[in-house]
Design a protein around this motif. Structure first.
Motif, mmCIF file in Angstrom:
data_model
loop_
_atom_site.group_PDB
_atom_site.id
_atom_site.type_symbol
_atom_site.label_atom_id
_atom_site.label_comp_id
_atom_site.label_asym_id
_atom_site.label_seq_id
_atom_site.Cartn_x
_atom_site.Cartn_y
_atom_site.Cartn_z
ATOM 1 N N THR A 202 -10.252 9.572 3.700
ATOM 2 C CA THR A 202 -11.519 8.501 3.533
ATOM 3 C C THR A 202 -12.546 8.645 2.349
ATOM 4 N N TYR A 203 -12.332 10.077 1.893
ATOM 5 C CA TYR A 203 -13.475 10.097 0.848
ATOM 6 C C TYR A 203 -13.120 9.946 -0.430
ATOM 7 N N ARG A 313 -12.534 12.062 10.687
ATOM 8 C CA ARG A 313 -13.108 10.943 10.049
ATOM 9 C C ARG A 313 -12.784 10.958 8.470
ATOM 10 N N MET A 314 -12.243 12.245 8.218
ATOM 11 C CA MET A 314 -11.826 12.263 6.594
ATOM 12 C C MET A 314 -10.391 11.748 6.560
ATOM 13 N N VAL A 379 -17.214 4.273 -4.687
ATOM 14 C CA VAL A 379 -17.120 2.842 -4.338
ATOM 15 C C VAL A 379 -15.684 2.525 -3.980
ATOM 16 N N GLY A 380 -15.310 1.765 -2.759
ATOM 17 C CA GLY A 380 -14.475 1.307 -2.396
ATOM 18 C C GLY A 380 -13.588 2.130 -1.229
ATOM 19 N N THR A 381 -14.109 3.162 -1.013
ATOM 20 C CA THR A 381 -13.530 4.130 -0.059
ATOM 21 C C THR A 381 -14.220 3.869 1.494
ATOM 22 N N PRO A 382 -13.358 4.284 2.414
ATOM 23 C CA PRO A 382 -13.919 4.009 3.783
ATOM 24 C C PRO A 382 -15.201 4.656 4.085
ATOM 25 N N ALA A 383 -15.250 5.974 3.532
ATOM 26 C CA ALA A 383 -16.479 7.080 3.865
ATOM 27 C C ALA A 383 -17.696 6.492 3.042
ATOM 28 N N ALA A 384 -17.562 5.770 2.032
ATOM 29 C CA ALA A 384 -18.620 5.212 1.211
ATOM 30 C C ALA A 384 -19.428 4.220 2.283
#
Ligand code: 5AD
Ligand code: SF4
Length: 482
Positions: A202-203, A313-314, A379-384
């Motif tokens: 996700t990062y 979560r990652m 930008v654009g990744t779920p973790a952001a």
């Protein structure tokens, strides 16, 4: 300046994965006659940021520029084609590139016809392309990771039509074979076995910048390795974002274990591979690594975090228990194994307990080397989009504690080398002391020792007499390691 836009990046498109079969394209470069004429006596300069995938891309870019007729140069000031091959994995890598692009304005002022190009992972991000277009008029060519083969026609357009040319594809990508490759080194080489990544941690921005996972055929890989062997190469590193997944997208049932075994059978003196994902590191792979002496006992096994909550979560698909179990198994089955890792601190909302779990894992794994990073939102990744109340200061403190814990482990492992003899592939003269040679053991440990320059490119036995955290001191001996 007028712009010619062939394709422009989109994260939405880059995110898509379909079941479409991978297209393999054998490229025959078409080089316009006027470009060949123009290139005569002109120089090019390529700067590479980031990972080994970028190193190979730069070798391809250099191979194409050589074929056009440009001459390679180390001197950016006097070059007519300047290419920055960029990395998007963290913000500090991107900041460096913006700094360098800024300084190239000076060169644009001196040479109106120069091509100043930015390529690689950064330009696969739409907001970066926007920033380059708006604020950096000195840049007149932008091309993406999937567009390298178009370089001759893109240069032709930028030079002769005096436009800023943009060619950045985001859709799934192909496997392109037969492009020229100018190797940077004479006895060590990287060989791509696959491109892209489908893991979507996700990062991570890589699945967006490098597209869908595409394996090369085993035949193409073996042919490239055999060619290197014929040319006297001593070490080959098989490259992929996640080498364990090699072959899963092919229809012929190929696997990484079987590829590795076939590469080992070719007889390359040293084989390495990177990066392995802890999630699908299977027993077949372990057996092959243990069985062949020319597969190096060194595994880069990114941990990222020691906390199950953070791993979840990652999107890493393993637990700390299964990671430690794998490390145990690897150490049992592969004698003399050295282990390296990547760890991120400060992932959104990482608690003290999560961080302590990472420290505890580090103490259990006895790493020989490690790369540590402070989480950087992409930008654009779920973790952001995740909430992150943890202060920068706390993250900085955690980072320092992590480095301390790792250095303790790395120093302790380095001490174990002292008194033993290791085969070292000699890279060259030591950067810090010209009277010393430097090279790497099979375990990828840096060794400095006195010796004649004629040993460069050869594998020699070295007895270790002193250890530092990140390097060893040795002396050449006659005896071979048993
Ligand atoms: N922030 C910090 N580190 C990252 N990495 C990848 N993405 C990020 C990010 N957004 C690290 C991971 C990976 C290595 C190549 O870079 O640890 O394994
Ligand atoms: Fe990024 Fe995860 Fe793919 Fe590695 S496996 S490139 S960290 S998404």
């Amino acid at each position: 300046m007028k712009e010619s836009i062939h394709d422009i990046p989109s994260l939405e498109v880059a995110k898509k994965r379909t079941r479409n079969p991978i297209i393999i394209r054998h490229e025959t470069l078409e080089i316009p006659y006027r470009l060949r004429e123009y290139a005569k006596g002109k120089r090019y300069f390529v700067r590479t940021y980031g990972c080994q995938a970028n190193v190979v891309d730069s070798e391809t870019i250099s191979g194409i520029l050589d074929e056009i007729g440009f001459v390679s140069s180390q001197d950016v000031e006097n070059s007519d084609v300047i290419i920055l091959n960029t990395c998007a994995v963290r913000e500090n890598a991107e900041d460096k590139v913006f700094g360098e692009v800024g300084s190239l304005k000076r060169i644009r002022d001196l040479n109106k016809k120069a091509v100043i190009a930015v390529c690689g992972c950064m330009v696969q991000e739409p907001h970066i392309v926007e920033a380059l277009r708006k604020k950096y008029p000195q840049v007149n060519l932008l091309f993406g990771t999937h567009n390298i083969a178009h370089l001759p026609s893109l240069l032709d357009e930028a030079i002769f039509e005096e436009k800023r040319v943009i060619d950045i594809t985001s859709c799934e990508g192909e496997v392109i074979e037969d492009l020229p490759l100018k190797r940077q080194e004479e006895f060590k080489a990287f060989v791509n076995i696959m491109y892209g990544c489908d893991k979507f941690c996700t990062y991570c921005i890589v699945p967006y910048t490098r597209g869908k996972q595409r394996s090369r055929t085993k035949d193409a890989i073996l042919k490239e390795v055999q060619d290197l062997l014929n040319r006297g190469y001593q070490e080959v590193t098989l490259l992929g974002q996640n080498v364990n997944a090699y072959g899963k997208d092919l229809k012929d049932g190929e696997s990484f274990a079987s590829l590795l075994e076939d590469v080992a059978k070719l007889g390359v003196p040293r084989i390495r591979f990177t990066t392995s994902h802890p999630w699908d590191f299977n027993d077949d792979m372990i057996h092959v690594i243990a069985k062949y002496k020319n597969i190096m006992p060194f595994i880069h096994l990114p941990l990222q975090s020691g906390s199950n909550e953070i791993l979840k979560r990652m999107g890493r698909r393993y637990t700390i228990e299964s990671y430690l179990e794998l490390v145990d198994k690897l150490r049992k089955e592969i004698p003399d194994l050295a282990l390296s890792t990547d760890i991120i601190v400060g992932f959104p909302n990482e608690s003290d307990e999560d961080f302590e779990a990472t420290l505890s894992a580090v103490r259990k794994c006895h790493y020989d080397s490690a790369f540590t990073f402070i989480y950087s939102p992409r930008v654009g990744t779920p973790a952001a989009k995740m909430e992150d109340p943890i202060s920068r200061e706390t993250k900085g403190k955690r980072f320092n504690r992590l480095v301390e814990a790792l250095e303790e482990s790395i120093s302790a492992k380095a001490k174990e080398y002292v008194g033993k003899v290791y085969d070292v592939l000699v890279d060259g003269v030591s950067k810090k002391d010209e009277s010393m040679l430097s090279g790497y053991t099979e375990q990828n440990k840096l060794v400095n020792f006195k010796g004649d320059i004629s040993y460069v490119g050869k594998i020699v036995p070295v007895k270790i007499i002193e250890s530092h955290t990140y390097s060893l001191i040795g002396e050449m001996v006659d005896e071979k390691r048993d």
